[in-house]
Design a protein around this motif. Structure first.
Motif, PDB file in Angstrom:
ATOM      1  N   LEU A  59       0.837  -1.196   0.000  1.00  0.00           N
ATOM      2  CA  LEU A  59       0.000   0.000   0.000  1.00  0.00           C
ATOM      3  C   LEU A  59       0.867   1.240   0.000  1.00  0.00           C
ATOM      4  N   TRP A  60       0.456   2.231  -0.814  1.00  0.00           N
ATOM      5  CA  TRP A  60       1.053   3.555  -0.825  1.00  0.00           C
ATOM      6  C   TRP A  60      -0.044   4.537  -0.472  1.00  0.00           C
ATOM      7  N   TYR A  61       0.241   5.480   0.407  1.00  0.00           N
ATOM      8  CA  TYR A  61      -0.729   6.484   0.837  1.00  0.00           C
ATOM      9  C   TYR A  61      -0.320   7.841   0.280  1.00  0.00           C
ATOM     10  N   TYR A  62      -1.317   8.615  -0.193  1.00  0.00           N
ATOM     11  CA  TYR A  62      -1.052   9.917  -0.801  1.00  0.00           C
ATOM     12  C   TYR A  62      -1.833  11.006  -0.071  1.00  0.00           C
ATOM     13  N   TYR A  63      -1.147  12.120   0.168  1.00  0.00           N
ATOM     14  CA  TYR A  63      -1.690  13.235   0.940  1.00  0.00           C
ATOM     15  C   TYR A  63      -1.682  14.493   0.089  1.00  0.00           C
ATOM     16  N   ASP A  64      -2.607  15.421   0.373  1.00  0.00           N
ATOM     17  CA  ASP A  64      -2.588  16.710  -0.312  1.00  0.00           C
ATOM     18  C   ASP A  64      -1.601  17.643   0.393  1.00  0.00           C
ATOM     19  N   GLU A  65      -1.484  18.869  -0.116  1.00  0.00           N
ATOM     20  CA  GLU A  65      -0.508  19.815   0.439  1.00  0.00           C
ATOM     21  C   GLU A  65      -0.823  20.212   1.875  1.00  0.00           C
ATOM     22  N   GLY A  66      -2.055  19.984   2.319  1.00  0.00           N
ATOM     23  CA  GLY A  66      -2.432  20.270   3.703  1.00  0.00           C
ATOM     24  C   GLY A  66      -2.223  19.095   4.637  1.00  0.00           C
ATOM     25  N   GLY A  67      -1.711  17.966   4.102  1.00  0.00           N
ATOM     26  CA  GLY A  67      -1.458  16.796   4.926  1.00  0.00           C
ATOM     27  C   GLY A  67      -2.660  15.885   5.102  1.00  0.00           C
ATOM     28  N   ASN A  68      -3.715  16.112   4.307  1.00  0.00           N
ATOM     29  CA  ASN A  68      -4.918  15.282   4.401  1.00  0.00           C
ATOM     30  C   ASN A  68      -4.808  14.086   3.473  1.00  0.00           C
ATOM     31  N   LEU A  69      -5.191  12.929   3.961  1.00  0.00           N
ATOM     32  CA  LEU A  69      -5.155  11.710   3.164  1.00  0.00           C
ATOM     33  C   LEU A  69      -6.185  11.812   2.047  1.00  0.00           C
ATOM     34  N   VAL A  70      -5.743  11.636   0.791  1.00  0.00           N
ATOM     35  CA  VAL A  70      -6.663  11.756  -0.345  1.00  0.00           C
ATOM     36  C   VAL A  70      -6.827  10.464  -1.132  1.00  0.00           C
ATOM     37  N   SER A  71      -5.814   9.601  -1.108  1.00  0.00           N
ATOM     38  CA  SER A  71      -5.925   8.358  -1.867  1.00  0.00           C
ATOM     39  C   SER A  71      -4.901   7.352  -1.379  1.00  0.00           C
ATOM     40  N   PHE A  72      -5.069   6.136  -1.868  1.00  0.00           N
ATOM     41  CA  PHE A  72      -4.076   5.110  -1.615  1.00  0.00           C
ATOM     42  C   PHE A  72      -4.022   4.177  -2.808  1.00  0.00           C
ATOM     43  N   GLU A  73      -2.914   3.475  -2.929  1.00  0.00           N
ATOM     44  CA  GLU A  73      -2.734   2.504  -4.000  1.00  0.00           C
ATOM     45  C   GLU A  73      -2.489   1.149  -3.354  1.00  0.00           C
ATOM     46  N   LEU A  74      -3.318   0.176  -3.682  1.00  0.00           N
ATOM     47  CA  LEU A  74      -3.208  -1.173  -3.141  1.00  0.00           C
ATOM     48  C   LEU A  74      -2.869  -2.112  -4.279  1.00  0.00           C
ATOM     49  N   ASN A  75      -1.672  -2.665  -4.249  1.00  0.00           N
ATOM     50  CA  ASN A  75      -1.213  -3.626  -5.254  1.00  0.00           C
ATOM     51  C   ASN A  75      -1.430  -3.116  -6.673  1.00  0.00           C
ATOM     52  N   GLY A  76      -1.148  -1.822  -6.890  1.00  0.00           N
ATOM     53  CA  GLY A  76      -1.219  -1.255  -8.229  1.00  0.00           C
ATOM     54  C   GLY A  76      -2.554  -0.652  -8.613  1.00  0.00           C
ATOM     55  N   THR A  77      -3.582  -0.780  -7.776  1.00  0.00           N
ATOM     56  CA  THR A  77      -4.887  -0.193  -8.051  1.00  0.00           C
ATOM     57  C   THR A  77      -5.077   1.028  -7.170  1.00  0.00           C
ATOM     58  N   SER A  78      -5.403   2.161  -7.793  1.00  0.00           N
ATOM     59  CA  SER A  78      -5.579   3.415  -7.052  1.00  0.00           C
ATOM     60  C   SER A  78      -7.009   3.567  -6.572  1.00  0.00           C
ATOM     61  N   TYR A  79      -7.155   4.016  -5.331  1.00  0.00           N
ATOM     62  CA  TYR A  79      -8.445   4.297  -4.713  1.00  0.00           C
ATOM     63  C   TYR A  79      -8.414   5.722  -4.202  1.00  0.00           C
ATOM     64  N   TYR A  80      -9.511   6.444  -4.408  1.00  0.00           N
ATOM     65  CA  TYR A  80      -9.609   7.832  -3.970  1.00  0.00           C
ATOM     66  C   TYR A  80     -10.721   7.949  -2.946  1.00  0.00           C
ATOM     67  N   TYR A  81     -10.486   8.736  -1.919  1.00  0.00           N
ATOM     68  CA  TYR A  81     -11.487   8.915  -0.879  1.00  0.00           C
ATOM     69  C   TYR A  81     -12.512   9.965  -1.298  1.00  0.00           C
ATOM     70  N   VAL A  82     -13.765   9.690  -0.993  1.00  0.00           N
ATOM     71  CA  VAL A  82     -14.848  10.646  -1.188  1.00  0.00           C
ATOM     72  C   VAL A  82     -15.170  11.195   0.189  1.00  0.00           C
ATOM     73  N   LYS A  83     -15.132  12.527   0.316  1.00  0.00           N
ATOM     74  CA  LYS A  83     -15.341  13.154   1.617  1.00  0.00           C
ATOM     75  C   LYS A  83     -16.579  14.041   1.587  1.00  0.00           C
ATOM     76  N   ASN A  84     -17.198  14.187   2.758  1.00  0.00           N
ATOM     77  CA  ASN A  84     -18.316  15.124   2.872  1.00  0.00           C
ATOM     78  C   ASN A  84     -17.765  16.521   3.154  1.00  0.00           C
ATOM     79  N   LEU A  85     -18.632  17.501   3.331  1.00  0.00           N
ATOM     80  CA  LEU A  85     -18.189  18.885   3.530  1.00  0.00           C
ATOM     81  C   LEU A  85     -17.392  19.091   4.814  1.00  0.00           C
ATOM     82  N   GLN A  86     -17.577  18.202   5.794  1.00  0.00           N
ATOM     83  CA  GLN A  86     -16.810  18.301   7.038  1.00  0.00           C
ATOM     84  C   GLN A  86     -15.432  17.643   6.914  1.00  0.00           C
ATOM     85  N   GLY A  87     -15.166  16.982   5.776  1.00  0.00           N
ATOM     86  CA  GLY A  87     -13.882  16.329   5.568  1.00  0.00           C
ATOM     87  C   GLY A  87     -13.845  14.885   6.014  1.00  0.00           C
TER      88      GLY A  87
END
Length: 74
Positions: free
Chosen positions: A26-54
């Protein structure tokens, strides 16, 4: 250690950026504010869907073509 599985973590500052247990990677990816935005599991990328509160409310697999201005697709 869970059972006989050893999980190794790689940190960048206080953030986990990589995790492997010999089977999964697993690889974890963060935005410039340090918030987790996505991860890659065994070559497949997944992106988090967040509500307005984050809060993370879902994860999605990116399976679309990227289009620039709706005309030029890459």
């Amino acid at each position: 250690m869970v059972g006989t599985t050893v999980t190794n973590y790689t940190l960048e500052g206080d953030k986990v950026v990589h995790e492997t247990n010999g089977t999964d990677e697993l690889w974890y990816y963060y935005d410039e504010g340090g918030n987790l935005v996505s991860f890659e599991l065994n070559g497949t990328s997944y992106y988090y869907v967040k509500n307005l509160q984050g809060d993370i409310i879902a994860k999605a697999i990116l399976a679309i073509n990227w289009c620039l201005f709706g005309v030029y697709c890459i």
